[in-house]
Design an enzyme around this catalytic site. Structure first.
Site, PDB file in Angstrom:
ATOM      1  CD  GLN A 178      44.833  43.303  47.136  1.00  0.00           C
ATOM      2  OE1 GLN A 178      43.979  44.444  48.119  1.00  0.00           O
ATOM      3  NE2 GLN A 178      44.988  42.978  46.402  1.00  0.00           N
ATOM      4  CB  CYS A 179      44.689  40.850  54.453  1.00  0.00           C
ATOM      5  SG  CYS A 179      43.198  41.785  53.760  1.00  0.00           S
ATOM      6  CB  THR A 180      48.196  42.149  58.853  1.00  0.00           C
ATOM      7  OG1 THR A 180      49.179  43.376  58.078  1.00  0.00           O
ATOM      8  CG2 THR A 180      49.453  41.141  59.489  1.00  0.00           C
ATOM      9  CB  VAL A 181      46.942  36.389  57.098  1.00  0.00           C
ATOM     10  CG1 VAL A 181      45.722  35.006  57.552  1.00  0.00           C
ATOM     11  CG2 VAL A 181      46.196  37.617  55.746  1.00  0.00           C
TER      12      VAL A 181
END
Length: 714
Positions: free
Chosen positions: A576-579
């Site tokens: 879900q997060c831009t890693v």
């Protein structure tokens, strides 16, 4: 006794009030502009023009003033000479020279005495040649040495008003107010004649003149060249000049070179002079002075070969022979200072490295940034650094606690109370960084394929589509910086339809892609009969249509064999997060902006073909270097490579089939593509392509020959 005699002799020596300088703020602004836009590091002497007028106040002397128009124009087609209009009674023009150095050390190291002597020599030669008789302002030549610190907006400068030294010095025979020297009838005649001289455009700014008085007290003011005629008429002649000085017992500085001229031209040893001064624009003989000076006829004075010594460096405000320094930073509007500082960095690039850099194109380019996250923040700042002033940010998200560390336009305050909308917070931040930026925010979600629209939401979604299309139409360059693949589809379609410059930047964990989209498939001029090199073949790639030469470049979706679908549902926290590695976004963002700058400066613009380092087509390499199509980088390998991908005839976003269908059906087409992703695959032929690929068989030769042939299914 001896002391008394020495004082008496000293009192007889004619003392001159030094010229004083004044520099208008506009002069420094014009010099800064001329330095940045035309001169660069050229430190050649610059012709300038100073202005002065007769004293017009009992307690204040007039100054020699430099104005904005004292400098030559910036336009390249005009010569490096100030364009001065004549006939202004309050602005008598005086020729000067400016030596502006590139460094403070250079300013301090100037051989100032040699410069003064060189300028004094010009005056001397003008006297000997007769040029000073034709143009008496040449007797007032001056010079200025300066250093303009354009980073701090401070200016170091020093004036010199070269004056030839009479040796022995001239002595005073008589000196008194003109109203006391002339008879009552002569006072009236002189006043009338001077006012007439000052009212004529042809003579009002002529600083040296003759006052001819006939036996019947009739007075005329005449040009210096008429001296012999005045003598033949038996008239009494006074040598007049516009005196900037207000002192009651001292003539002004212009008289020094005037006396040398009179002595050299007519060999006069007794000179009656008239220090012309005014009150409210009219001759004022109560303030004006008339005097008589005695000039020694020594052998040295008669020597035409040796130029006399000269003095003239102005004292500073502390009464010392030293330069002055003025700072304009405190008097300037902060926004204006910010603009000047930003422009300075870019203009300095043109001095040595990029003379063709077009700052007007950059400042007028309207950029739309879709996404105000990690990439959007960095791209916005890089655009401002390049001089782009018109930036619009579009995003529907809010600033969260995890954002400020990686997204450079946000702070902790933006996260409080539920978080500020990113687009709004980003614009506020841009304006704090650079007040002159014309930044706008748009809070809006981009409609995406694979995210079906409920019937009650259709009108709202379609309105968003219209708004996005209008935004793209009103901007020159579009950056696709969103964090999902499907959110890039609709803007890609709109950009292909409108033939807009489009830049995509996308991040992985330790890799990135930066690319420019090719021109749109319809209505563009890229299809020509000219034979072009197949760039795909040059880098060893294979294309389904590699036999077609001169293809347009592909978009972000041209390599896909499926339509974009929902990539956000059923994702874990790390998905879900831009890693990404923190250093990745600044690198990709910088390259994205560099691509835009390259396109804007390329002769072919959006139609420029892909370029590679050391390729055969790099003979016409642009000043900014090559203009690649795609840049792929890996932080894990610390590597970067340039690639090219031609446009696919089955692309779900930019092929002629999709764009034509959009033009034909409009928003109905978009709504169907959003609700039914397979529709795009059916429309573009990808469905058939995948079916044919599924039934395709390859015949493998068995090296041993002992087994039956086997088939590999692709």
């Amino acid at each position: 006794m001896l002391s008394s005699m020495a004082d008496q002799v000293k009192e007889l020596i004619l003392q001159f009030a030094p010229f004083q300088s004044s520099v208008d703020e506009g002069f420094w602004h014009r010099l800064s502009s001329l330095k940045l836009n035309k001169l660069g590091i050229d430190d050649s002497p610059i012709p300038i023009t100073g202005f002065y007028a007769p004293c017009s106040h009992r307690q204040v002397s007039n100054h020699l003033t430099l104005l904005a128009e004292s400098l030559p124009p910036e336009s390249s087609e005009q010569s490096l000479t100030p364009a001065i209009s004549r006939g202004n009674r309050n602005r008598c023009p005086v020729p000067g020279i400016l030596y502006n150095t590139n460094t403070l050390e250079g300013f301090q190291a100037l051989d100032k005495q040699s410069l003064l002597k060189a300028e004094a020599k010009k005056i001397w030669e003008d006297i000997l040649s007769g040029e000073a008789e034709k143009d008496s302002s040449l007797l007032l030549r001056f010079l200025v040495v300066s250093f303009a610190d354009l980073k701090n907006w401070s200016f170091h400068y020093w004036f010199a008003f070269p004056a030839l030294i009479l040796d022995p010095p001239a002595t005073v025979v008589d000196l008194k107010p003109a109203a006391q020297w002339f008879s009552a009838q002569e006072v009236e005649s002189v006043t009338t004649a001077c006012n007439e001289w000052r009212s004529m455009c042809s003579s009002t700014d002529v600083p040296f003149f003759l006052v001819s008085i006939s036996s019947n007290s009739a007075v005329t003011v005449r040009h210096l060249a008429e001296f012999e005629a005045c003598q033949r008429d038996g008239n009494k002649v006074l040598f007049g000049f516009y005196d900037p000085c207000h002192l009651p017992n001292n003539p002004g500085w212009p008289l020094r070179n005037f006396l040398w001229f009179i002595f050299r031209r007519w060999s006069l040893q007794k000179v009656q002079f008239f220090c012309y001064r005014e009150n409210r624009g009219f001759a004022y003989l109560e303030l004006s002075l008339v005097g008589e000076a005695s000039i020694s006829n020594s052998q040295e004075s008669r020597d035409h070969q040796n130029m006399p010594n000269a003095v003239g460096w102005e004292l500073n405000n502390r009464g010392k022979k030293a330069p002055r320094c003025i700072s304009l930073a405190k008097t300037m509007d902060p926004t204006r200072l910010a603009i000047a500082a930003a422009d300075l960095n870019l203009k300095l690039m043109r001095w040595r490295q990029l003379p063709s850099l077009n700052l007007n194109v950059l400042s007028s380019t309207r950029c739309l940034l879709l996404g105000a996250g990690t990439l959007g923040c960095q791209v916005a700042r890089m655009l401002m650094a390049w001089g782009v002033r018109k930036i619009t940010l579009l995003d529907s998200g809010k600033v969260s606690m995890s954002n400020p560390l990686r997204q450079s336009l946000y702070t902790l305050d933006d996260c409080l109370n539920g978080g500020e909308f990113k687009a709004i917070a980003a614009v506020k931040s841009l304006r704090r960084i650079f007040p002159a930026v014309e930044a706008e925010s748009v809070v809006m979600a981009i409609p995406m394929p694979g995210h079906p629209v409920l019937s009650q939401e259709e009108n709202s979604v379609l309105e968003d589509c219209r708004h996005l299309n209008d935004l793209i139409d009103s901007h020159d360059a579009i950056f696709l910086l969103t964090d999902t693949r499907e959110s890039r589809w609709l803007p890609t379609l709109f950009c292909a339809n409108a033939n807009k410059i489009t830049i995509t930047a996308a991040l992985g964990f330790d890799s990135f892609l930066v690319m420019r989209h090719g021109a749109g498939p319809l209505g563009s001029s890229h299809e020509t009969n000219e034979a072009l090199n197949d760039l795909s073949a040059e880098i060893g790639t294979v294309s389904l249509t590699d036999n077609i030469r001169g293809q347009r470049l592909g978009c972000y979706f041209c390599n896909d064999v499926v339509a974009p679908v929902d990539s956000t549902t059923n994702r874990t926290l790390d998905q879900q997060c831009t890693v990404t590695r923190p250093g990745l976004a600044p690198i990709a963002s910088s390259l994205a902006v560099e691509l835009l700058v390259g396109i804007l400066h390329h002769p072919s613009g959006i139609l420029a073909k892909a370029e590679f380092a050391n390729s055969n087509d790099s003979g016409d390499e642009q000043p900014l270097g090559i203009l690649p199509h795609q840049i792929r980088g890996s932080l894990s390998q610390f590597s970067q490579m340039t690639l090219v991908g031609h446009a696919s005839t089955s692309c779900t976003a930019c092929c002629s089939t999709v764009v034509s269908e959009y033009r034909k059906r409009g928003l109905d087409f978009i709504l169907e593509a959003i609700n039914h992703p397979t529709y795009l695959e059916d429309l573009t032929g990808l469905t058939e392509l995948m079916k044919s690929a599924g039934s395709f068989e390859l015949d493998w030769d068995n090296e041993t020959g002992d087994e039956d042939d086997e088939f590999a299914e692709i």
